[in-house]
Design a protein around this motif. Structure first.
Motif, PDB file in Angstrom:
ATOM      1  N   TYR A 160      -8.377  -2.145   0.693  1.00  0.00           N
ATOM      2  CA  TYR A 160      -7.534  -1.648  -0.402  1.00  0.00           C
ATOM      3  C   TYR A 160      -6.856  -2.805  -1.139  1.00  0.00           C
ATOM      4  CZ  TYR A 160      -3.509   0.280  -2.805  1.00  0.00           C
ATOM      5  OH  TYR A 160      -2.585   0.579  -3.766  1.00  0.00           O
ATOM      6  N   TRP A 206      -4.742   4.004   8.135  1.00  0.00           N
ATOM      7  CA  TRP A 206      -5.706   2.922   7.923  1.00  0.00           C
ATOM      8  C   TRP A 206      -5.714   1.942   9.094  1.00  0.00           C
ATOM      9  CZ3 TRP A 206      -4.261   1.645   2.162  1.00  0.00           C
ATOM     10  CH2 TRP A 206      -4.942   2.525   1.322  1.00  0.00           C
ATOM     11  N   LYS A 220      -9.347  -4.951  -3.221  1.00  0.00           N
ATOM     12  CA  LYS A 220      -9.738  -4.281  -4.472  1.00  0.00           C
ATOM     13  C   LYS A 220      -8.616  -4.376  -5.509  1.00  0.00           C
ATOM     14  CE  LYS A 220     -13.139  -1.159  -2.473  1.00  0.00           C
ATOM     15  NZ  LYS A 220     -13.427   0.201  -1.968  1.00  0.00           N
ATOM     16  N   ARG A 221      -7.384  -4.282  -5.056  1.00  0.00           N
ATOM     17  CA  ARG A 221      -6.252  -4.435  -5.975  1.00  0.00           C
ATOM     18  C   ARG A 221      -6.204  -5.850  -6.537  1.00  0.00           C
ATOM     19  NH1 ARG A 221      -0.272  -5.039  -3.701  1.00  0.00           N
ATOM     20  NH2 ARG A 221      -1.192  -7.094  -3.318  1.00  0.00           N
ATOM     21  N   ASN A 259       0.248   3.619  -3.020  1.00  0.00           N
ATOM     22  CA  ASN A 259      -0.789   4.580  -2.655  1.00  0.00           C
ATOM     23  C   ASN A 259      -0.187   5.884  -2.146  1.00  0.00           C
ATOM     24  OD1 ASN A 259      -3.274   5.719  -1.892  1.00  0.00           O
ATOM     25  ND2 ASN A 259      -4.088   3.705  -1.437  1.00  0.00           N
ATOM     26  N   GLN A 304      -9.581  -1.237   6.615  1.00  0.00           N
ATOM     27  CA  GLN A 304      -9.315  -0.314   5.494  1.00  0.00           C
ATOM     28  C   GLN A 304      -8.152  -0.809   4.647  1.00  0.00           C
ATOM     29  OE1 GLN A 304      -8.916   3.041   8.203  1.00  0.00           O
ATOM     30  NE2 GLN A 304     -10.620   4.100   7.204  1.00  0.00           N
ATOM     31  N   ALA A 306       0.836  -1.203   0.000  1.00  0.00           N
ATOM     32  CA  ALA A 306       0.000   0.000   0.000  1.00  0.00           C
ATOM     33  C   ALA A 306       0.873   1.256   0.000  1.00  0.00           C
ATOM     34  CB  ALA A 306      -0.923  -0.006   1.212  1.00  0.00           C
ATOM     35  N   TRP A 325      -2.209   5.276   3.786  1.00  0.00           N
ATOM     36  CA  TRP A 325      -1.916   4.029   4.511  1.00  0.00           C
ATOM     37  C   TRP A 325      -1.525   4.282   5.957  1.00  0.00           C
ATOM     38  CZ3 TRP A 325       2.891   3.095   6.649  1.00  0.00           C
ATOM     39  CH2 TRP A 325       3.933   3.940   6.237  1.00  0.00           C
TER      40      TRP A 325
END
Length: 961
Positions: free
Chosen positions: A390, A382, A393-394, A375, A386, A371, A379
């Motif tokens: 992430y 988070w 979803k990746r 990102n 959370q 992350a 991060w």
């Protein structure tokens, strides 16, 4: 060279047999081929070697068409290099048996003019099956079905696995030298058959450790080591093995034990009872947190045969320390992203790791690093859910990329089936279960067609079989499947149909999946809470075993529910128990749920819950565990009661203990409540309390828990004693520790007592005690309890030293902190000593102490107490500074307060500094300072202390206005 006509006169011996011929088998006539096949069939021939073509190659000779029995035909190169020959390949092939198995490895070297011999990729490291008629080994021994099954197992494909899966090896492996030795000791034990288990939370690195152990010992010719896959257990289920012999020592590893615990227990029993073993066999199980109370163990492993062949108590794998985690993080970023990371940023990563996952598991470290690389700065703030959201979803996007060019329906079909497979273990697309909902059966058909013509998609299936397996790593798989469940099944009816099918098809696996979701905290995620509270999500199963698993899930669910939801869940457990009165385990989980519920209730509600426990206990007088839960419920009551009510609870617990003298856990609860009763009333542990604990311990000499409570009681007793009494108590702690050398909690109590002793001793005696602690620390370098006690001892030593000696001791404390950056308590002890130095020293040295405090605070931004210590140090500076310098320090305090708006103590200390500053200012400057104090008060109207300081400052200034 063999003459075909003379074949029949040649007698073979019980050794490997090869035919060596000039012509390749396919180049001779059919009559000659038939005669050679007869000879192969009769004489246990393993391979046919030839040349003639001047080109290398490996083909198969089928000598039994109906049974597809084959041996390899290996054609060699031309053997003598000739630079003028442009047609031939020149080289040599060397074959080597793979142990005493039915396979060989070929290595081919090909000559290149002007270069010499080079490995030939076509032949190099090529594994071939050396034909074994009637399942015989190369040396004529008939192979057992067990051996045939073991030798047929293939190494699983790595295609399609997530980068976060341990098999991808994306995370470098380091820091497990001690664990590798432990596993080698397991192999080297003299006993012929043993089994063992490695346990730890998901994502700690259990499977990766074992994989690295296997791969690092591949050259041990006397051992064959492998993970057992589904194919092995399918074969075992269809067989009735009685011959367990194998020509090599075996290490067989089983991951995810719980989902197949019954068959594993049968397998271990078969091996343990066999008289056919010729070599060592080791079974290594890998599972999450477990002990003898785990359901899978109690139901299947609690037998004399299985217990008698267990190597040791289950090995609990711990996460590696902070320094090794930093090294892993640095190497991970360098190897995967070609990026470097500085020390401060590494500290930030570890701070966030501790926030996301207090266990600091390696999987979550990988997720944070990914992350961080992909990102923005989000991060850093988070939580676990959370971060998981992430990463999931990746991962879903990576899956979607494989479906590029196909319709959205195909991708959605895969996601629906992946969700279902993760809940139930696996799903065969070609032969879906009959109970699968019609819309999922159509998905299976649609995907089968799509996969058949797309090699990129086939990689998702890992084994090149039309089977969808659960998403791994399993912690991420749980989250992913719950996300998909809510996204891809839109209607309520679809969701209910999927859950009903998952329960029917997955059975035990479905409830194990749910239990893992709860254990991993998925029910804490806001978007899942509603889902887990839906009654339809927990369909009552048919089998007793799954009803027990359902009761486990409901029990775990209570831990993260608010009181109202927890009460509803307990009612569901009560209904399940009343509907299944003959299932003892459900009653036990109901009792445990009531005991947990009582801890979070107000005194009146908790008393009602304990009454329900008493009723449950009286209805089931033979269930010891319910009585223990009642004892724990009574112990919990005392936390919020007045002295009279607390005394009544102690009396009830004493009565329960006297009626059940054989239940050690009730006595331990009584011991703990005696200490808790004193602490709850702020009375401290007295000598009388400790005497009662000692009596309890002497009456129950085998009860470890009472000994631990006694040790902790003795340690707490030192808080209120003078030097002589503390020394005597420490002596009693030493005796208790010597009598129980393996008990870590008793040692911790002893270390606490030694540290407290330094506060009372003169400098010489205190120095001797600290030296004792330092020796203990050097003898036990991994023991954090000693390090914490040593830090406390050094801090205690500074109380009796002059300023110069105290500064030297603080330096030693600083070194201890630097050597153990992962031990937060040492840092806080150092900060506390630096505050005292700042107050006791002259101004330049005090400023230096505060600078060190500031550095400590910056290095540990997640430790709130560190910021409070820095605040105290700054406040101390203002006392000895002139007004101008004091104002600068106050401004630093104001900045610290604005950076940490949630820490009330900083605001109060800031207010005290502003009020104190007015004593040394002229009226005009003092009034300006009061205005700042007024602003602070108006920004924090709920803090009474600031209002009081403001009023006092205004009253003092009024005569000068």
């Amino acid at each position: 060279m063999i003459d075909i006509d003379g074949l029949s006169s040649i007698e073979t011996v019980n050794r490997p047999t090869f035919l060596l011929a000039h012509n390749p088998f396919g180049n001779i006539n059919e009559e000659q081929q038939s005669r050679i096949k007869d000879y192969i069939r009769i004489n246990n021939v393993h391979a046919y070697f030839c040349g003639d073509t001047h080109l290398s190659g490996v083909t198969q000779i089928t000598y039994e068409d109906d049974q597809n029995k084959q041996i390899p035909c290996i054609t060699c190169y031309c053997s003598t290099p000739n630079p003028r020959d442009t047609y031939s390949e020149f080289g040599v092939i060397v074959g080597e048996w793979e142990g005493d198995s039915d396979k060989a490895v070929l290595n081919g070297w090909k000559w290149k003019s002007g270069i010499g011999f080079e490995p030939d990729e076509k032949i190099w490291k090529r594994s071939i099956f050396m034909g074994m008629p009637e399942n015989k080994s190369p040396f004529g021994r008939k192979k057992s079905e067990f051996e045939i099954c073991i030798d047929s197992l293939k190494k699983p494909s790595l295609e399609g696995i997530s980068d976060l899966d341990y098999r991808s090896k994306k995370m470098p492996f380091t820091g497990r030298e001690g664990e590798m030795k432990v596993l080698m000791d397991f192999l080297n034990d003299d006993r012929q058959f043993l089994w063992w288990a490695i346990i730890a939370s998901g994502g700690t690195g259990k499977s990766r450790l074992v994989l690295e152990f296997i791969e690092s010992n591949m050259m041990m010719v006397s051992w064959k080591m492998l993970f057992l896959q589904d194919a092995f257990f399918i074969s075992y289920n269809k067989s009735n093995w009685f011959d367990w012999s194998y020509p090599d020592n075996l290490l067989l590893v089983v991951d995810y034990v719980q989902i197949r615990s019954q068959i594993i227990a049968e397998f271990i029993t078969g091996l343990a009872s066999s008289c056919t073993l010729s070599k060592k066999i080791r079974i290594l199980l890998i599972e999450r947190e477990a002990d003898e109370s785990a359901l899978w163990y109690k139901n299947n492993f609690d037998t004399t045969v299985i217990k008698g062949t267990r190597y040791k108590e289950f090995y609990k794998l711990k996460t590696i320390n902070d320094e090794k985690l930093k090294k892993l993080a640095s190497n991970y970023l360098l190897e995967n992203y070609s990026k470097q990371i500085n020390e401060n940023e590494l500290n930030s990563v570890l701070t966030q790791l501790a926030e996301v996952d207090p266990e600091k598991r390696i999987l979550f470290l990988m997720m944070i690093l990914d992350a961080r690389n992909e990102n923005t700065e989000k991060w850093r703030n988070w939580d676990k859910n959370q971060l998981s959201d992430y990463i999931v979803k990746r991962e879903l996007q990576n899956i979607k990329n494989r479906f590029a060019g196909l319709t959205e329906d195909i991708y959605k079909a895969y996601n629906r089936l992946l969700c279902f497979a993760t809940m139930t273990e696996m799903l065969n697309l070609e032969d879906p279960p009959v109970d699968l909902p019609v819309f999922l059966q159509k998905d299976c058909e649609r995907l089968s067609n799509a996969f058949a013509f797309n090699s990129e998609l086939m990689a998702l299936l890992q084994e090149n079989e039309l089977v969808i397996r659960p998403y791994t790593p399993d912690i991420l798989g749980e989250y992913l499947s719950l996300v998909l469940f809510q996204e891809v099944f839109r209607s309520q009816s679809e969701k209910e149909a999927v859950i009903e099918a998952a329960q029917k098809i997955g059975g035990q696996n479905y409830y194990i999946f749910l239990g893992r979701c709860f254990n991993d905290g998925m029910n804490c995620a806001e978007n899942f809470k509603k889902l887990f509270n839906e009654k339809w999500f927990f369909i009552t199963p048919d089998s007793n075993e799954n009803k027990i698993l359902l009761s486990v899930c409901l029990y775990i669910l209570i831990f993260d529910q608010d009181p109202a939801a927890a009460m509803e869940t307990v009612k569901r457990l009560e209904n399940l128990s009343s509907e299944n009165r003959g299932i003892e385990e459900i009653k036990i989980y109901l009792a445990e749920s009531l005991a947990v519920q009582a801890l979070d209730q107000d005194p009146a509600a908790a008393m009602e819950t304990v009454k329900r426990l008493e009723n449950l206990s009286s209805e089931n007088p033979g269930i010891e565990k319910i009585k223990i839960c009642l004892a724990e419920g009574l112990a919990g009551l005392i936390r919020n009661q007045d002295p009279v009510a607390a005394a009544e609870v102690v009396e009830r617990l004493e009565n329960l203990s006297s009626k059940n003298p054989g239940i050690e856990e009730i006595k331990a609860c009584l011991a703990e409540i005696l200490v808790l009763q004193r602490l709850q009333q702020d009375l401290g542990v007295t000598a009388e309390t400790v005497k009662r604990l000692e009596n309890l311990s002497s009456e129950n000499p085998e009860n470890e828990r009472i000994k631990m409570v006694l040790a902790e009681g003795l340690a707490k007793l030192t808080r209120h004693q003078d030097l002589a009494a503390t020394a005597e108590t420490v002596k009693r702690l030493e005796n208790l520790s010597n009598e129980n050398p393996e008990n870590e909690r008793i040692k911790m109590a002893l270390f606490e007592g030694l540290a407290r002793l330094t506060r009372h001793q003169d400098p010489v005696a205190a120095m001797e005690t600290v030296e004792r602690l330092e020796n203990l620390n050097s003898e036990n370098p991994e023991n954090e309890s000693i390090k914490r006690a040593l830090a406390e001892g050094l801090a205690g030593l500074t109380r009796h030293q002059d300023l110069a000696a105290a500064m030297e001791t603080v330096e030693r404390l600083g070194n201890l902190s630097s050597e153990n950056p992962e031990v937060q308590e040492i840092k806080l002890t150092l900060a506390n000593c630096l505050v005292k130095l700042a107050l006791d020293q002259e101004l330049p040295a005090a400023v230096e102490a505060v600078e060190r405090l500031e550095n400590l605070s910056n290095e540990n931004p997640g430790i709130e107490d560190m910021k409070i210590f820095l605040t105290l140090g700054l406040v101390g500076l203002t006392i000895n500074q002139d007004p101008a310098a004091a104002m600068e320090t106050v401004e630093r305090l104001e900045n610290l307060s604005s950076e940490n708006p949630g820490i009330e103590k900083i605001k109060i200390y800031l207010a005290e500094s502003l009020a104190g500053l007015t004593h040394h200012q002229d009226p005009v400057a003092a009034m300006e300072t009061v205005e700042r104090l007024e602003n602070l008060s108006s920004e924090n109207p709920g803090i009474e202390k600031i209002k009081t300081l403001l009023a006092e400052s205004l009253a003092r200034l009024t005569p000068h206005l």
